[in-house]
Design an enzyme around this catalytic site. Structure first.
Site, mmCIF file in Angstrom:
data_model
loop_
_atom_site.group_PDB
_atom_site.id
_atom_site.type_symbol
_atom_site.label_atom_id
_atom_site.label_comp_id
_atom_site.label_asym_id
_atom_site.label_seq_id
_atom_site.Cartn_x
_atom_site.Cartn_y
_atom_site.Cartn_z
ATOM 1 N N THR A 45 0.852 -0.989 0.182
ATOM 2 C CA THR A 45 0.035 -0.165 -0.314
ATOM 3 C C THR A 45 0.981 0.956 0.410
ATOM 4 O O THR A 45 0.455 2.350 -0.468
ATOM 5 C CB THR A 45 -0.956 -0.037 1.203
ATOM 6 N N HIS A 48 2.151 1.616 -3.416
ATOM 7 C CA HIS A 48 0.932 2.219 -4.417
ATOM 8 C C HIS A 48 0.663 3.746 -3.553
ATOM 9 O O HIS A 48 0.249 4.183 -4.914
ATOM 10 C CB HIS A 48 -0.647 1.535 -3.836
ATOM 11 N N CYS A 98 -15.975 2.310 13.038
ATOM 12 C CA CYS A 98 -16.854 3.651 13.784
ATOM 13 C C CYS A 98 -18.048 2.854 14.367
ATOM 14 O O CYS A 98 -18.202 3.823 15.362
ATOM 15 C CB CYS A 98 -17.825 3.906 12.756
ATOM 16 N N CYS A 104 -20.508 -2.454 11.024
ATOM 17 C CA CYS A 104 -20.049 -2.948 12.267
ATOM 18 C C CYS A 104 -20.925 -3.151 13.036
ATOM 19 O O CYS A 104 -20.186 -4.260 14.286
ATOM 20 C CB CYS A 104 -19.762 -1.576 12.802
ATOM 21 N N ILE A 180 2.541 -12.034 2.163
ATOM 22 C CA ILE A 180 1.592 -12.676 2.991
ATOM 23 C C ILE A 180 1.507 -13.848 2.451
ATOM 24 O O ILE A 180 1.173 -14.713 3.621
ATOM 25 C CB ILE A 180 1.126 -11.545 2.106
HETATM 26 N N1 LIG Z 1 -7.480 -8.635 0.998
HETATM 27 C C1 LIG Z 1 -6.194 -8.131 1.704
HETATM 28 O O1 LIG Z 1 -7.570 -7.188 2.991
HETATM 29 C C2 LIG Z 1 -4.706 -7.441 1.677
HETATM 30 C C3 LIG Z 1 -4.716 -6.489 3.093
HETATM 31 C C4 LIG Z 1 -3.163 -6.445 1.935
HETATM 32 C C5 LIG Z 1 -2.461 -6.945 1.071
HETATM 33 N N2 LIG Z 1 -3.106 -7.724 -0.069
HETATM 34 C C6 LIG Z 1 -2.860 -7.920 -1.676
HETATM 35 O O2 LIG Z 1 -2.018 -8.764 -0.937
HETATM 36 C C7 LIG Z 1 -1.066 -9.663 -1.733
HETATM 37 C C8 LIG Z 1 -0.167 -9.631 -1.357
HETATM 38 O O3 LIG Z 1 0.585 -8.763 -0.754
HETATM 39 P P1 LIG Z 1 2.109 -8.737 -1.188
HETATM 40 O O4 LIG Z 1 2.535 -7.638 0.411
HETATM 41 O O5 LIG Z 1 2.827 -10.341 -0.374
HETATM 42 O O6 LIG Z 1 2.426 -8.425 -2.170
HETATM 43 P P2 LIG Z 1 3.668 -8.539 -3.075
HETATM 44 O O7 LIG Z 1 3.090 -8.041 -4.474
HETATM 45 O O8 LIG Z 1 4.943 -8.259 -2.574
HETATM 46 O O9 LIG Z 1 3.516 -10.172 -3.972
HETATM 47 C C9 LIG Z 1 3.315 -10.816 -4.517
HETATM 48 C C10 LIG Z 1 3.655 -11.889 -5.184
HETATM 49 O O10 LIG Z 1 2.717 -12.157 -6.276
HETATM 50 C C11 LIG Z 1 4.086 -12.823 -7.080
HETATM 51 N N3 LIG Z 1 3.497 -12.788 -8.456
HETATM 52 C C12 LIG Z 1 2.847 -11.982 -9.707
HETATM 53 N N4 LIG Z 1 2.804 -12.699 -10.872
HETATM 54 C C13 LIG Z 1 1.636 -14.061 -10.515
HETATM 55 C C14 LIG Z 1 1.973 -15.518 -10.762
HETATM 56 N N5 LIG Z 1 0.827 -14.862 -12.284
HETATM 57 N N6 LIG Z 1 1.096 -16.458 -10.192
HETATM 58 C C15 LIG Z 1 2.352 -16.416 -8.509
HETATM 59 N N7 LIG Z 1 2.301 -15.711 -8.393
HETATM 60 C C16 LIG Z 1 2.904 -14.134 -8.641
HETATM 61 C C17 LIG Z 1 4.863 -11.704 -7.352
HETATM 62 O O11 LIG Z 1 6.190 -12.053 -7.774
HETATM 63 C C18 LIG Z 1 5.008 -11.558 -5.751
HETATM 64 O O12 LIG Z 1 5.668 -12.339 -5.431
HETATM 65 C C19 LIG Z 1 -1.605 -8.225 -2.604
HETATM 66 O O13 LIG Z 1 -2.354 -7.674 -4.226
HETATM 67 C C20 LIG Z 1 -1.014 -7.085 -1.713
HETATM 68 O O14 LIG Z 1 -2.258 -6.070 -2.458
HETATM 69 C C21 LIG Z 1 -4.908 -7.562 0.446
HETATM 70 ZN ZN LIG Z 2 -0.164 -3.432 5.194
HETATM 71 ZN ZN LIG Z 3 -19.176 1.151 11.280
#
Ligand SMILES: NC(=O)c1ccc[n+]([C@@H]2O[C@H](COP(=O)([O-])OP(=O)(O)OC[C@H]3O[C@@H](n4cnc5c(N)ncnc54)[C@H](O)[C@@H]3O)[C@@H](O)[C@H]2O)c1
Ligand SMILES: [Zn+2]
Ligand SMILES: [Zn+2]
Length: 345
Positions: A45, A48, A98, A104, A180
């Site tokens: 994030t 981004h 909230c 909530c 993650i």
């Molecule tokens: N849902 C939620 O609440 C939440 C919260 C935090 C982050 N996220 C999301 O979770 C994801 C993972 O976060 P992160 O910090 O580990 O991200 P990151 O960008 O470090 O990891 C993504 C990985 O996916 C790999 N990748 C690319 N193409 C691929 C494919 N075709 N197949 C398999 N792997 C591939 C990349 O090489 C990279 O290592 C991100 O999209 C992030 O935005 C979601």
């Molecule tokens: Zn985070």
């Molecule tokens: Zn709320």
């Protein structure tokens, strides 16, 4: 205590525009705590926000201190918060709910209609001090290393995904071995997965996946991922996919190799709409689940249990740098040769 502090500020709209500023140390208001930040972690994030992608441009009003993953010590409390909290080592739930909207009131605070996020809507943790609502300051186990306590928030996303479905005895695919996905790999193993197959094109990250407990790591750029995944999973595909690539092709492939009746938890956040063949996917009885943040605070409780029983995710921390070196940290992340990078204010 100092009156001013160093912090990293998104100064203006547009790409870049991150600067180290000196700002007054915040004063905790009613219901808030002031935390001295020990370690903070950079998240996707924050990238981004730096690059001013749509997600950030739609939410952020600069100038704002960025960062939302950290641990630190409570050093002061505002009106209505017990003085006993001073001295506690805490991490933070980054979503401020909230407690009034219908979701909530339905116990779904992670889906709050009025969510405010730390480092997005309010000043964040890339700073010497941060103030947040007392409720969001989650008490850490001091026996766990500070490196891990600084990344409880993203670990919580992995734990939330793996607890959305039942894992025990099942074959699990984890797509995307960023921090993650790597943590989800270890959590799935700890929850009794019979086999965990990771999908990751980056060889540096694939190697860490084995350290985190993956049985097999497949490179989607070097094989027919649908055929290879089925081959690894009794010929019929995995029971569960924990999707953390956010990659459109990665998500589409998962909808093809998942076994009939299987479950896909979509945690990754793609930048664009993802076309899916509904007939092929849903006629086979495939279930898709969305994922947002962490359940407040059930996920934290499960995470605590896993950590207290010895789960060690420290292999997904690749660097610890002084906060002043934030530009180097972002460059390292963009090079693909890093995982979680921690900043020390
Ligand atoms: N849902 C939620 O609440 C939440 C919260 C935090 C982050 N996220 C999301 O979770 C994801 C993972 O976060 P992160 O910090 O580990 O991200 P990151 O960008 O470090 O990891 C993504 C990985 O996916 C790999 N990748 C690319 N193409 C691929 C494919 N075709 N197949 C398999 N792997 C591939 C990349 O090489 C990279 O290592 C991100 O999209 C992030 O935005 C979601
Ligand atoms: Zn985070
Ligand atoms: Zn709320």
């Amino acid at each position: 205590m100092n009156k001013t502090m160093k912090c990293i500020v998104k100064t203006n709209a547009g790409p870049g525009n991150l600067e180290m500023w000196e700002k007054p140390v915040p004063v905790p208001g009613p219901g808030e705590v002031l935390i001295k930040v020990h370690l903070a972690a950079i998240c996707g994030t924050d990238i981004h926000i730096k690059d001013w992608e749509e997600f950030a441009a739609n939410r952020i009003i600069p100038p704002i201190i960025i960062g939302h993953e950290f641990c630190g010590e409570i050093v002061a409390v505002g009106h209505g918060v017990s003085e006993e909290r001073v001295g506690q080592l805490v991490s933070a739930e980054s979503h401020i709910a909230c407690h009034r909207c219908s979701l909530c009131l339905d116990g779904k605070e992670n889906l709050c209609l009025n969510t405010k996020a730390i480092g997005v809507h309010i000043d964040g943790c890339f700073a010497e001090y941060i103030k947040i609502p007392s409720e969001n300051a989650y008490v850490c186990n001091p026996a766990i290393s500070e490196e891990i306590n600084a990344i409880l928030e993203p670990l919580g996303v992995a734990v939330h995904a793996a607890t959305k479905v039942s894992i025990g005895g099942k074959i699990i695919a984890v797509t995307g071995c960023g921090p993650i996905g790597l943590m989800a790999t270890m959590v799935a193993k700890r929850l009794g997965a019979s086999k965990v197959i990771c999908v990751e094109p980056n060889s540096y990250r694939a190697a860490v996946a084995y350290k985190m407990g993956a049985d097999v790591v497949l490179n989607p750029k070097e094989c027919n991922i649908v055929d290879e995944m089925r081959y690894e999973c009794e010929g019929i595909g995995p029971d569960v996919v924990l999707e953390f690539s956010g990659n459109i092709e990665g998500i589409q492939a998962a909808t093809k190799y998942i076994r009939a009746g299987g479950e896909i938890v979509v945690g990754g956040l793609p930048n664009h709409e993802v076309p899916i063949n509904f007939t092929e996917t849903f006629y086979r009885g495939v279930n898709l689940y969305g994922l947002s943040g962490r359940e407040m605070y059930h996920t934290w409780k499960v995470m605590n249990g896993l950590l207290n029983s010895g789960m060690d995710v420290s292999d997904c921390v690749s660097h610890i740098l002084p906060m002043e070196e934030y530009n180097k940290a972002f460059e390292l992340l963009e090079s693909g040769q890093a995982l979680k990078i921690l900043l020390r204010p």
